[in-house]
Design a protein around this motif. Structure first.
Motif, short mmCIF file in Angstrom:
data_model
loop_
_atom_site.label_atom_id
_atom_site.label_comp_id
_atom_site.label_asym_id
_atom_site.label_seq_id
_atom_site.Cartn_x
_atom_site.Cartn_y
_atom_site.Cartn_z
N SER A 129 41.14 14.34 42.39
CA SER A 129 40.15 15.34 42.77
C SER A 129 40.66 16.73 42.36
O SER A 129 41.86 17.00 42.42
CB SER A 129 39.91 15.31 44.28
OG SER A 129 39.43 14.04 44.66
N HIS A 178 39.42 21.15 42.21
CA HIS A 178 38.40 22.17 42.47
C HIS A 178 37.92 22.69 41.13
O HIS A 178 38.55 22.49 40.08
CB HIS A 178 38.91 23.27 43.39
CG HIS A 178 40.13 23.99 42.92
ND1 HIS A 178 40.07 25.04 42.05
CD2 HIS A 178 41.44 23.80 43.21
CE1 HIS A 178 41.30 25.47 41.83
NE2 HIS A 178 42.15 24.73 42.49
N ARG A 209 31.34 16.29 46.37
CA ARG A 209 31.91 17.61 46.60
C ARG A 209 32.31 17.72 48.07
O ARG A 209 31.55 17.37 48.95
CB ARG A 209 30.87 18.68 46.29
CG ARG A 209 31.34 20.10 46.48
CD ARG A 209 30.20 21.09 46.33
NE ARG A 209 29.45 20.90 45.12
CZ ARG A 209 29.39 21.75 44.12
NH1 ARG A 209 30.06 22.89 44.21
NH2 ARG A 209 28.67 21.51 43.06
N THR A 265 34.11 20.50 50.82
CA THR A 265 34.55 21.87 51.03
C THR A 265 35.83 21.86 51.84
O THR A 265 35.91 21.24 52.90
CB THR A 265 33.45 22.67 51.77
OG1 THR A 265 32.25 22.61 51.00
CG2 THR A 265 33.86 24.13 51.94
N GLN A 266 36.84 22.55 51.31
CA GLN A 266 38.13 22.66 51.99
C GLN A 266 38.43 24.13 52.20
O GLN A 266 38.03 24.98 51.41
CB GLN A 266 39.25 22.03 51.14
CG GLN A 266 39.09 20.55 50.94
CD GLN A 266 40.22 19.98 50.08
OE1 GLN A 266 40.97 20.70 49.45
NE2 GLN A 266 40.30 18.66 50.05
N ARG A 285 37.18 26.32 49.21
CA ARG A 285 37.12 25.76 47.87
C ARG A 285 36.29 24.49 47.89
O ARG A 285 36.31 23.75 48.88
CB ARG A 285 38.52 25.41 47.36
CG ARG A 285 39.45 26.56 47.33
CD ARG A 285 40.82 26.25 46.81
NE ARG A 285 41.32 24.91 47.05
CZ ARG A 285 42.35 24.38 46.44
NH1 ARG A 285 42.99 25.07 45.53
NH2 ARG A 285 42.76 23.18 46.70
N HIS A 286 35.60 24.26 46.79
CA HIS A 286 34.84 23.02 46.65
C HIS A 286 35.68 22.08 45.79
O HIS A 286 35.95 22.37 44.63
CB HIS A 286 33.49 23.27 46.00
CG HIS A 286 32.62 24.16 46.81
ND1 HIS A 286 31.95 23.74 47.93
CD2 HIS A 286 32.32 25.47 46.66
CE1 HIS A 286 31.29 24.74 48.45
NE2 HIS A 286 31.49 25.81 47.70
N VAL A 287 36.07 20.97 46.36
CA VAL A 287 36.89 19.99 45.66
C VAL A 287 35.97 18.87 45.20
O VAL A 287 35.19 18.33 45.97
CB VAL A 287 38.03 19.46 46.55
CG1 VAL A 287 38.83 18.40 45.83
CG2 VAL A 287 38.93 20.62 46.99
#
Length: 173
Positions: free
Chosen positions: A14, A16, A54, A56-57, A65-67
């Motif tokens: 994965s 971003h 997707r 979100t972290q 961040r969108h991973v």
């Protein structure tokens, strides 16, 4: 090419969006820089098709961040695109390099060899950048040193690639 690169890089882990863009640019950017205006719509298309997920972290310093990661359908789609490449994926050098960068994701050596044979067949077709009627011209037939250079470089590159393809096909059995 862009979608294949996205699927290929996310196959391993994965990422971003920014990291994904850096990797794609490293692979193809010298020829075709990857702009956010093309990358993010491609990501959205793949996500809408169910090939990407997707998450979100929290950001390390700033915004979240969108991973991105591949779904099972995304993994299957990557393997399908690798196994059944479009003609342009074989004939266009930049698209070929993108395909080649991820061909290891096919588990089947016979499928890998099948793709390499497509490229080998293409490279063995008589071709040139310059023609007299329908007849391809060779470097030795041209007076223009710059066109001679194009053909000389292309011939050397093709010979190196042909040698690599034949050697790799033998190793794949």
């Amino acid at each position: 090419m862009l979608e294949l690169a996205i699927l290929g890089f996310l196959y391993d882990r994965s990422l971003h969006g920014y990291e994904l863009r850096k990797r794609i640019t490293a692979l193809t950017g010298h020829v075709r820089p990857v702009a956010e205006s093309t990358l993010y719509p491609a990501i959205k298309r793949l996500e809408k098709a169910g090939l990407l997920a997707r998450e979100t972290q929290p950001g390390a310093v700033a915004a979240p961040r969108h991973v991105l990661s591949l779904t099972d359908a995304g993994r299957r789609e990557l393997r399908r695109r690798l196994t059944e490449p479009a003609r342009a994926d074989i004939t266009d050098e930049n698209r070929w390099f993108t395909l080649l960068a991820f061909l290891r994701h096919l588990d089947d050596a016979a499928a890998q060899a099948g793709v390499l044979r497509l490229r080998l067949d293409f490279l063995q077709e008589p071709a040139s950048f310059f023609y007299e009627g329908d007849r391809p011209l060779r470097a030795e037939e041209l007076d223009d040193p710059f066109r001679q250079g194009i053909l000389t470089i292309a011939r050397a590159t093709s010979r190196a690639e042909l040698a690599w393809l034949r050697k790799t096909l033998v190793s794949l059995g």
